[in-house]
Design a protein around this motif. Structure first.
Motif, PDB file in Angstrom:
ATOM      1  N   ASN A 124       0.842  -1.197   0.000  1.00 47.11           N
ATOM      2  CA  ASN A 124       0.000   0.000   0.000  1.00 47.11           C
ATOM      3  C   ASN A 124       0.875   1.244   0.000  1.00 47.11           C
ATOM      4  O   ASN A 124       1.963   1.254   0.568  1.00 47.11           O
ATOM      5  CB  ASN A 124      -0.905  -0.008   1.226  1.00 47.11           C
ATOM      6  CG  ASN A 124      -1.859  -1.183   1.186  1.00 47.11           C
ATOM      7  OD1 ASN A 124      -2.592  -1.362   0.208  1.00 47.11           O
ATOM      8  ND2 ASN A 124      -1.818  -2.010   2.222  1.00 47.11           N
TER       9      ASN A 124
ATOM     10  N   THR B  69       0.469   5.804  -0.334  1.00 42.27           N
ATOM     11  CA  THR B  69      -0.403   6.972  -0.511  1.00 42.27           C
ATOM     12  C   THR B  69       0.240   7.937  -1.503  1.00 42.27           C
ATOM     13  O   THR B  69       1.385   8.336  -1.333  1.00 42.27           O
ATOM     14  CB  THR B  69      -0.631   7.686   0.833  1.00 42.27           C
ATOM     15  OG1 THR B  69      -1.128   6.729   1.778  1.00 42.27           O
ATOM     16  CG2 THR B  69      -1.637   8.816   0.685  1.00 42.27           C
TER      17      THR B  69
ATOM     18  N   ALA C 176      -5.133   6.469  -1.437  1.00 42.12           N
ATOM     19  CA  ALA C 176      -4.598   5.134  -1.155  1.00 42.12           C
ATOM     20  C   ALA C 176      -4.401   4.385  -2.468  1.00 42.12           C
ATOM     21  O   ALA C 176      -5.317   4.294  -3.287  1.00 42.12           O
ATOM     22  CB  ALA C 176      -5.568   4.377  -0.258  1.00 42.12           C
TER      23      ALA C 176
ATOM     24  N   THR D 292      -2.572   0.813  -4.437  1.00 45.22           N
ATOM     25  CA  THR D 292      -2.172  -0.564  -4.159  1.00 45.22           C
ATOM     26  C   THR D 292      -1.272  -1.103  -5.263  1.00 45.22           C
ATOM     27  O   THR D 292      -1.522  -0.877  -6.451  1.00 45.22           O
ATOM     28  CB  THR D 292      -3.414  -1.478  -4.036  1.00 45.22           C
ATOM     29  OG1 THR D 292      -4.405  -0.801  -3.267  1.00 45.22           O
ATOM     30  CG2 THR D 292      -3.043  -2.792  -3.369  1.00 45.22           C
TER      31      THR D 292
END
Length: 636
Positions: free
Chosen positions: A5, A7, A12, A14
């Motif tokens: 993950n 930011t 957010a 992935t």
DNA sequence: ACTTTCACG
DNA sequence: ACGTACGTGAAAGTG
């Protein structure tokens, strides 16, 4: 499956790193979402796409929120299938990845290039300046910082410390020769290229940064594309993307080297370097490349030096040394003084070592297993959009001596062809500034500099008058002044001033045009806009360069258009290399004359009422053949 | 990292 | 007001 993950700009994101085929269902779902544009990137073992041992390790595909980092050793078929879907991709510096994918995965440049957007092209059209020049820069990291997320990590720098450690460990286990060879090929930061080849493929930071790059490039696309459109740059962008695909094809083809010749040349240059370095040593110069040592030794011999560098040191460049060595630009004796033997030896030793390291060794280092060179062509490099060629710098091979160019040969049964524009920059200036008398001279096909000399000095003008007019024309193109011209031509200052004044009298439109460009830039945005719609930023304290920028850039666009035209005419397969105002090509010997004539014909044409001319010429079996006696003449 | 030099158009 | 040489890639030395 490794799932990471991250930011980015508050969102957010992935990163998925599947390790077995059963984990690819999510990737198929991701593709089925139907994003109009997907980010694309590759991680490879190095930059030498065509060199022995090159591999593509990862291919990353993603959007602004999600990245799939795919191992090529496990999922090549799935990657190819995704790339062959009829959809668009966005890549930063697509020329590299297009060729990587072509060579290692078999999805050809021709299949993919027209479906790829390149954020580097977008960025160059918006601001061609590097960060050091006050621009936004052209690297993904620099652009992401500005347009996407000012905390975006520098993915390459982030890995650098890991690479350093890997590299240090490796150095302990191998011979010095192995390390030296690696350093030579990989340039300034050998640990970086070592790391990209050898870091464990599932290293978490490596996977994370691989994934981040596609997320960033996708986001960058959505930031830059609307601006390109708003500024009316879509047509130019489309042209540059198309051109880039063609240049990739040229690079993929590459050119053949005569390796036996190169090995002999290498020995000759090595000996020349050693011999003259030994002479220099007798005068106290341990290292011929040390300007300090050379200056000290010359002063110690009683020579007087007059010029200083910007850094305040004694200037001992070729111009200074050649005067002391009593040599002209062609390395012939001037007979103006007794030659200084140290200056002579330093000049010769430096030339031999430069030719060896920059060209001959580079030929051997960068060749592919078939002894072909695939020098990297950057289609959109300079502030003026001029192209550049690196690894090795084939646009800068010595032109006055055939020795180095002789190493590049046409394919078996082929001969080299060269076609360059006649005085393209001056003709572009005549066209854009609407210089009446100059246009008339060009139309009638007379010798342009002789014509100018006759206008100024009358029918009995001398060779030197012509040289002065030629130099003045250069000064106009570059924005130079009397002092520089005097230095270049060796003419006295008052003669030069008179020449420039007369030039302005017979071609008054040039000055008017320059003034117009400069005053526009002075009171408006500090830029000029070319007829192709390209925006060229100016340095505020160097507005005089506006004329040169427009001319140089327009000449570049003309050559770029010629490349597109030649491919359209089915002649692309013959092309080898662009060199600013020239195209190098090759063709089978039996059709070479026709191909050469056709290339010249396609490059010629009218530009804003001014004829541009270029004649394709068959030069011989090798690139050096046109430059001097070919030692292999008759052997082929 | 910056400077100096040198190869080209 | 005057005049300003333009654009690259690469190696090597220096701090």
């Amino acid at each position: 499956m490794l799932i990471l993950n991250h930011t980015i700009a508050g969102d957010a994101c992935t990163i998925y790193f599947p390790e077995r085929r059963s984990e690819l269902a999510g990737f198929r779902d991701f593709l089925a979402q139907g994003d109009k544009v997907l980010g694309l990137d590759t991680e490879t073992t190095g930059l030498g796409i065509y060199e022995d041992g090159f591999e593509c390790r990862l291919v990353q595909i993603g959007n602004g929120r999600e990245a799939w980092v795919l191992r090529v050793d496990l999922f090549a078929d799935v990657i190819c299938e995704a790339l062959r879907q009829n959809r668009h991709f966005v890549v930063h510096n697509a020329a590299f990845d297009l060729q990587v994918i072509d060579r290692t995965l078999g999805v050809k440049i021709e299949e993919l290039a027209d479906r790829v957007f390149d954020t580097k092209i977008f960025a160059h059209l918006l601001d061609p300046r590097m960060k050091s020049e006050g621009g936004a820069g052209l690297r993904l990291k620099e652009l992401s910082e500005i347009y996407v997320d000012d905390t975006a990590p520098d993915t390459e720098e982030g890995l650098s410390s890991i690479f350093s450690k890997l590299y240090a460990d490796w150095k302990k286990t191998v011979s010095k020769e192995t390390v030296d060879a690696h350093v030579r090929k990989s340039g300034k930061r050998p640990h970086v290229s070592y790391g990209f080849a050898n870091i464990k493929i599932d290293h978490e930071l490596y996977v994370r940064y691989a994934g981040l790059d596609v997320i960033l490039v996708t986001r960058l696309f959505y930031e830059l594309a609307p601006t390109i459109k708003d500024l009316g740059l879509n047509p130019l962008s489309k042209f540059e993307h198309h051109l880039q695909g063609l240049l990739c094809v040229m690079q993929r083809k590459g050119m053949k080297l005569d390796v036996a010749y190169i090995h002999q040349l290498r020995l000759d240059l090595q000996k020349e370097h050693e011999d003259y370095a030994l002479v220099a040593k007798r005068y106290g110069v341990e290292n011929i490349n040390s300007t300090d040592q050379v200056a000290d030794a010359l002063l110690g011999m009683g020579e007087t030096l007059t010029e200083k560098t910007d850094g305040g040191k004694w200037k001992v460049d070729k111009a200074v040394l050649s005067t002391l060595a009593d040599l002209d630009r062609e390395w012939e004796r001037i007979e103006a003084r007794d030659p200084n033997p140290l200056a002579d030896a330093v000049m010769r030793a430096k030339r031999a070592s430069k030719w060896q390291t920059s060209y001959v060794d580079a030929f051997l280092d960068y060749r592919d297993p078939d002894d072909r060179l695939h020098a990297s062509i950057n289609g959109l490099q300079a502030r003026t959009a001029r192209m550049s060629v690196s690894r090795p710098p084939l646009q800068q091979l010595p032109s006055g001596d055939f020795k180095i160019r002789r190493a590049v040969v046409a394919d078996p049964g082929h001969v080299m062809i060269s076609s360059d524009y006649d005085q393209i920059e001056l003709r572009v200036l005549a066209a854009l500034a609407d210089v009446k008398a100059m246009k008339h001279a060009i139309e009638t096909g007379v010798d342009l500099h002789g014509y100018t000399a006759e206008l100024v000095y009358g029918p009995n003008y001398t060779k030197f008058h012509r040289k002065l007019m030629k130099g003045t024309g250069f000064g106009k193109v570059y924005g130079g002044g009397a002092e520089t011209l005097a230095r270049q031509t060796g003419a006295p200052m008052d003669g030069v001033k008179h020449a420039i004044a007369e030039y302005d009298r017979v071609y008054p439109e040039i000055k008017r045009y320059s003034k117009k460009l400069q005053s526009r830039a002075e009171f408006g945005k500090k830029e000029v806009i070319t007829v192709s719609g390209r925006h060229l930023p100016l340095d505020r304290d160097r507005l005089y360069s506006a004329t040169n920028y427009v001319i140089q850039s327009t000449a570049r666009d003309i050559l770029a258009q010629a490349i597109v035209d030649l491919f359209d005419a089915g002649l692309g397969d013959y092309l080898l290399l662009p060199i600013h105002d020239e195209l190098l090509a090759q063709a089978p010997a039996d059709v070479a004359d026709e191909v050469a004539a056709e290339i010249g014909r396609i490059m010629s044409g009218m530009f804003y009422g001014v004829p541009l001319s270029s004649t394709g010429e068959v030069t011989g079996r090798n690139w050096g053949a046109a430059y001097g006696a070919d030692p292999m003449a008759g052997i082929w």
